[in-house]
Design an enzyme around this catalytic site. Structure first.
Site, short mmCIF file in Angstrom:
data_model
loop_
_atom_site.label_atom_id
_atom_site.label_comp_id
_atom_site.label_asym_id
_atom_site.label_seq_id
_atom_site.Cartn_x
_atom_site.Cartn_y
_atom_site.Cartn_z
N ASP A 148 -10.21 -5.61 -2.39
CA ASP A 148 -9.81 -4.53 -1.59
C ASP A 148 -10.47 -3.43 -1.56
O ASP A 148 -10.57 -2.71 -2.73
CB ASP A 148 -8.28 -4.09 -2.22
CG ASP A 148 -7.35 -3.42 -1.67
OD1 ASP A 148 -8.09 -2.45 -0.83
OD2 ASP A 148 -6.41 -3.47 -1.67
N HIS A 192 -7.37 -5.97 1.50
CA HIS A 192 -6.26 -5.11 1.72
C HIS A 192 -5.24 -5.30 2.74
O HIS A 192 -4.13 -5.00 2.60
CB HIS A 192 -6.63 -3.58 1.85
CG HIS A 192 -5.63 -2.53 1.62
ND1 HIS A 192 -5.15 -2.53 0.31
CD2 HIS A 192 -4.86 -1.72 2.22
CE1 HIS A 192 -4.09 -1.41 0.25
NE2 HIS A 192 -4.01 -1.13 1.57
N SER A 238 0.92 -1.06 -0.19
CA SER A 238 0.22 0.01 0.05
C SER A 238 0.77 1.27 0.03
O SER A 238 1.60 1.27 -0.90
CB SER A 238 -1.02 -0.08 1.33
OG SER A 238 -1.98 0.94 1.20
#
Ligand SMILES: N[C@@H](CCC(=O)N[C@@H](CSC=O)C(=O)NCC(=O)O)C(=O)O
Length: 282
Positions: free
Chosen positions: A230, A263, A152
Site C-alpha cells: 500500500d 490500497h 482508508s
C-alpha cells in the site's frame, strides 16, 4: 428530527436475488440532499435483518463500494443489509471546495466541521448517525444488529463512529484505515481545515487517541486488514499506533498484514467476505 422522511429512489437493480438500490433524501444534518445506497438481500421480505454500514475513502461516492467491493454475494448468503453513503456534501458551493482531492468534495473525513465556511454543511459524523436512524426507521433493519466498516478515510470514520457510539454499532472492522489522523498529513490538513486548532475536537476524531481513553470497548475484537504494498501505508495510515492503543486498552485486535496488496479495491474485494462473516458472527 422526524424519522418519517421522503426517500427518493433513484434506481433499483436486482442483484444476487435481492435488490441494489440508490436513494436521495434531504439530510437534516447536512442541510442539503444526500445520496446513499442499500443492498437488500431476498431475506428482507421475511423480517428485520442485521445491517452493515460501509464508509468509503477519499474521492469515492455512494456508488464505489457497491460497484467495486464485491460484497453483495456474501451479504445475500448471510441475509445482511449493506448501507453506504457519499463521502462529503455535494452542492455546498464553497470557494475552493474542489481544489484538492484530499479535502473538501469527496473528503469529508466523517467529522462535524466547526470552522467556517465548512461548518454550514460538512457534518458527516452527524450524517452517519442520521442515516443510521433513517434506515432503522424505513428499512427492515434490526437496530440491535448494526455494524460498521470502512476503507482508508472511511476506515478512520468507522473506527471513530464505533468508538464513540458503541450502543449503535455493535461490531467494527476496517481496510487500511487512517489510524492516527492527528499524526499524518491527510488528517492534519483535514482537521486543521474542518476543526481548527481545538485539541479536544482532534482527539474526539482520532481512533488511536480515542482508544487511549477506553477499556476493551469491543470485547469480541476489531478486525483490520492492511496491504503491505500500500503506497499510503508509511506516510498516512499508522496501523502500529492503533495496535499500540488497543494493547494499552486491552482491546482484542486482529490486524492482518498482507504481502503484495495495495490500497485499492482489488485488495478490498479480496478480503471483504472475511469482514462480512466477522460482523455476522457478532
Ligand atoms: N486520486 C488520488 C487517489 C485517491 C484514492 O486512492 N482514493 C482511495 C481512497 S484513499 C483514502 O481514503 C479510493 O478508495 N479510491 C477509489 C477507487 O476506486 O480506488 C490520487 O490521484 O492519488
Amino acid at each position: 428530527m422526524s424519522t418519517i422522511e421522503t426517500l427518493e429512489l433513484i434506481s433499483e437493480h436486482t442483484c444476487f436475488g435481492g435488490v441494489q438500490r440508490f436513494y436521495s433524501h434531504q439530510s437534516h444534518a447536512i442541510g442539503l440532499p444526500m445520496r446513499f445506497s442499500v443492498f437488500l438481500p431476498a431475506q428482507a421480505h421475511g423480517g428485520k435483518l442485521p445491517a452493515l454500514f460501509y464508509l468509503a475513502g477519499l474521492t469515492c461516492t455512494e456508488e464505489t463500494f457497491m460497484l467495486k467491493g464485491g460484497a453483495q454475494r456474501v451479504a445475500a448468503e448471510l441475509g445482511m443489509i449493506l448501507v453506504t453513503l457519499d463521502t462529503s456534501p455535494r452542492g455546498a458551493a464553497i470557494d475552493g471546495e474542489a481544489a484538492s482531492w484530499d479535502f473538501g468534495l469527496g473528503a469529508g473525513f466523517y467529522v462535524d466541521a466547526t470552522e467556517p465556511p465548512w461548518n454550514a454543511h460538512y457534518k458527516m459524523h452527524s450524517y452517519v448517525l442520521e442515516l443510521h436512524q433513517l434506515v432503522v426507521a424505513q428499512l427492515p433493519v434490526d437496530v440491535a444488529r448494526v455494524g460498521i466498516f470502512g476503507h482508508s478515510m472511511g476506515g478512520h470514520g468507522a473506527l471513530v463512529l464505533a468508538l464513540r457510539h458503541p450502543e449503535l454499532f455493535r461490531s467494527v472492522s476496517a481496510f487500511a484505515p487512517i489510524c492516527a489522523p492527528s499524526q499524518c498529513a491527510w488528517g492534519q490538513k483535514a482537521f486543521t481545515g474542518y476543526l481548527g486548532d481545538s485539541q479536544e475536537h482532534w482527539r474526539l476524531n482520532d481512533a488511536s487517541a480515542l482508544m487511549a481513553s477506553r477499556h476493551a470497548p469491543f470485547p469480541k475484537g476489531i478486525l483490520i486488514d492492511q496491504g503491505l504494498a500500500d503506497g499510503f501505508l508509511a506516510a498516512q495510515l499508522f496501523p502500529e499506533a492503533f495496535e499500540q492503543a488497543c494493547a494499552n486498552a486491552q482491546q482484542p485486535l486482529r490486524l492482518r498484514r498482507h504481502a503484495g496488496y495495495d490500497h485499492g479495491y482489488f485488495f478490498i474485494s479480496t478480503f471483504v467476505e472475511d469482514h462480512l462473516r466477522f460482523h455476522a458472527e457478532q
